[in-house]
Design an enzyme around this catalytic site. Structure first.
Site, PDB file in Angstrom:
ATOM      1  N   ASP A   1       0.883  -1.164   0.000  1.00 27.73           N
ATOM      2  CA  ASP A   1       0.000   0.000   0.000  1.00 27.73           C
ATOM      3  C   ASP A   1       0.923   1.217   0.000  1.00 27.73           C
ATOM      4  O   ASP A   1       1.439   1.611   1.051  1.00 27.73           O
ATOM      5  CB  ASP A   1      -0.902   0.000   1.228  1.00 27.73           C
TER       6      ASP A   1
ATOM      7  N   GLU B   1      -1.372  -1.449  -5.062  1.00 28.13           N
ATOM      8  CA  GLU B   1      -2.551  -0.671  -5.455  1.00 28.13           C
ATOM      9  C   GLU B   1      -2.192   0.297  -6.566  1.00 28.13           C
ATOM     10  O   GLU B   1      -1.112   0.898  -6.562  1.00 28.13           O
ATOM     11  CB  GLU B   1      -3.099   0.125  -4.263  1.00 28.13           C
TER      12      GLU B   1
ATOM     13  N   ASP C   1      -2.474   1.003   7.305  1.00 24.47           N
ATOM     14  CA  ASP C   1      -1.640   0.861   6.104  1.00 24.47           C
ATOM     15  C   ASP C   1      -1.228  -0.601   5.890  1.00 24.47           C
ATOM     16  O   ASP C   1      -1.206  -1.084   4.758  1.00 24.47           O
ATOM     17  CB  ASP C   1      -0.393   1.747   6.187  1.00 24.47           C
TER      18      ASP C   1
END
Length: 167
Positions: free
Chosen positions: A8, A68, A140
């Site tokens: 992430d 992502e 996170d």
């Protein structure tokens, strides 16, 4: 077994999550955050992210990195910094010969929670439940684990479709 490193990305905090795909199940290996040095120039923060991902790859030897994709931010400067953080993570993985997969945040949420508009708290809860964790991981790290789980689901589906086509 396939080991997946989920990322992430962030220019200040980059979450990571590592899972093993064993048959039809994902098992928790590790998670946490790579923290870029506060108040330092962007180049130094990107170097810290690169080195952190490189160290994770060397330590855990994953077969794939899942990250992502950038979605449109209201602030172009934030989107550019996020893209650069993604880039150094992908570069570290590519230099190690890892397969790299990218997923939109809504696809990750859909795969893990069942809704592409899930909240961070819902992602944390489902990651904890799916991986049978004793508590909720940091936001996170939970997002990174969700990306790794999403990739695990995708690999399982591809495997089933491939196996189904050979009958």
């Amino acid at each position: 077994m396939t080991r997946i490193l989920g990322i992430d990305p962030g220019s200040r905090v980059t979450g990571y999550g590592i899972v093993d795909l064993l048959g039809g199940e994902c098992r928790y290996v590790d998670s946490g955050c790579i923290r870029a040095p506060e108040g330092r120039p962007l180049g130094e923060r990107l170097k810290a992210i690169f080195e952190g991902v490189d160290m994770l790859v060397a330590t855990y030897r994953p077969a794939a990195l899942a990250v992502e994709q950038v979605f449109l931010y209201r602030n172009a400067d934030s989107a550019l910094k996020l893209g650069q953080a993604r880039g150094v993570a992908i570069c570290a993985a590519a230099l190690a010969g890892l397969a790299v997969a990218e997923y939109m945040p809504s696809v990750v949420k859909q795969a893990v929670v069942g809704s592409g508009r899930a909240s961070k708290e819902q992602v944390q809860h489902m990651v904890s439940a799916l991986l049978k964790l004793p508590g909720r991981p940091q936001a996170d790290a939970a997002d990174a684990l969700a990306v790794a789980l999403c990739h695990g689901h995708t690999l399982r589906t591809q495997s089933r479709l491939g196996a189904g086509g050979r009958r």
